[in-house]
Design an enzyme around this catalytic site. Sequence first.
Site, PDB file in Angstrom:
ATOM      1  N   GLU A 150      -3.373   7.622  -4.115  1.00  0.00           N
ATOM      2  CA  GLU A 150      -3.250   6.202  -3.362  1.00  0.00           C
ATOM      3  C   GLU A 150      -3.139   5.111  -4.449  1.00  0.00           C
ATOM      4  O   GLU A 150      -4.013   4.907  -5.436  1.00  0.00           O
ATOM      5  CB  GLU A 150      -4.650   6.101  -2.516  1.00  0.00           C
ATOM      6  CG  GLU A 150      -4.638   4.913  -1.779  1.00  0.00           C
ATOM      7  CD  GLU A 150      -5.928   4.675  -0.995  1.00  0.00           C
ATOM      8  OE1 GLU A 150      -7.097   4.752  -1.621  1.00  0.00           O
ATOM      9  OE2 GLU A 150      -5.916   4.978   0.375  1.00  0.00           O
ATOM     10  N   TYR A 179       1.018  -1.161   0.108  1.00  0.00           N
ATOM     11  CA  TYR A 179       0.130   0.026  -0.125  1.00  0.00           C
ATOM     12  C   TYR A 179       0.746   1.102  -0.020  1.00  0.00           C
ATOM     13  O   TYR A 179       1.771   1.414   0.808  1.00  0.00           O
ATOM     14  CB  TYR A 179      -0.810  -0.099   1.213  1.00  0.00           C
ATOM     15  CG  TYR A 179      -1.577   1.218   1.214  1.00  0.00           C
ATOM     16  CD1 TYR A 179      -2.935   1.366   0.794  1.00  0.00           C
ATOM     17  CD2 TYR A 179      -0.976   2.596   1.936  1.00  0.00           C
ATOM     18  CE1 TYR A 179      -3.579   2.644   0.846  1.00  0.00           C
ATOM     19  CE2 TYR A 179      -1.737   3.784   2.122  1.00  0.00           C
ATOM     20  CZ  TYR A 179      -3.125   3.608   1.333  1.00  0.00           C
ATOM     21  OH  TYR A 179      -3.691   4.896   1.403  1.00  0.00           O
TER      22      TYR A 179
END
Length: 385
Positions: free
Chosen positions: A196, A108
């Site tokens: 993101e 992530y």
Amino acid sequence: MKIHEFQAKGILAKFGVPIPKGEVAETPGQAREIASKIGPRVVVKAQVHAGGRGKGGGVKLANNPEEAEKLADEILGMKLVTHQTGPEGKLVKRVLVEEALDIDRELYIGIVIDRATESPVVMASPEGGMEIEKVAAETPELIFKEYINIATGFRDFQARNLGFKLGLQGNTLKQAVKFLLALYKAFESSDASLAEINPLLITKQGDVLALDAKMNFDDNALARHPEIKNMRDFSEEDELEVEASKFGLNYIKLDGNVGCMVNGAGLAMATMDIIMHSGGMPANFLDVGGGVSEESVKSAFKILVSDKDVKAALVNIFGGIVRCDMVANGIVKAARNLDLKIPMVLRLEGTNVELGKKILEESGLSFSAASSMKEAAEKVVPLAK
Ligand code: ADP
Ligand code: MG
């Protein structure tokens, strides 16, 4: 402003962030053609402004172009329901057809503005592919952060730090550092408020790519980026919020039943506070802005009354730049045009307030007047119940 995954990937690619080969399709036939070009194995991905598409059935693997066509046919036109869409789901009008890659690890990466330190922060976690909110709540020690001094930018050593903490080595570490620096460049140069990558893919060959991409932008900076502004997809947004933005109104729908119309964000916040303090719940945040006109007051009313949850309205205007008589005229016209049925409490204060009050009194409209915010809130809350 939000954009789709394929649009975000387009921006990232321009800054040298590696992304999988892929193209957008609007028909099953197009999906098949793209798959024959870049496949044979591809992933067909629903393009909607919501995460969690994988779990909701909006991301599917096809082994050949025929399967890609079939899957695109299933996904296009479906109402995709994920934990971010609400039960009504979102209509899928486009799919991204992308080469299917061999996954070794899913990590992530996220960049946001941290309000506490007033700086961008780059976050990285080995727990990619799942909901980062869950990681933050249950295992916050697995989210690593580097705060950025905007004068010096994101430094190589900071990117390396994150790479080490993710457990990367050798060529993969090198690629990840380059990836992070390019991602930050894209974030900074496009005035993004969020970039993101979840998941950041490490392939079986040790390569690093953005498998998913989400970008949000600072609305106040969009004037500097016409090509990004053009990416806006109105059909993905709340209808009333789109309507409001056309008139330069700041409108956000909330859960209560007291409709608010206020000029100035600070006054709007204070109005919501005092409604709650008086035992009520605001149905919305609606700031008609400093340069409010008769037209914008009319459209503000239209938006208030088209919300079925609004059972009573509180209009709280402070006439500084805007004159109360003009606001009063706007209210009268709007109320007549719209055949306003909900009870209304008005509080006007400031420039030309006497004239404004006179216009309202002589209009024959039914409303109750209040001379303070407290009085206005105490009057409107019981009316909404
Ligand atoms: P969402 O976050 O909305 O569920 P993602 O783009 O993250 O959508 O996709 C969900 C999952 O699908 C990923 O975590 C990954 O495992 C898989 N996936 C997505 N794109 C690809 C691809 N090009 N190749 C292989 N697997 C993929
Ligand atoms: Mg994702």
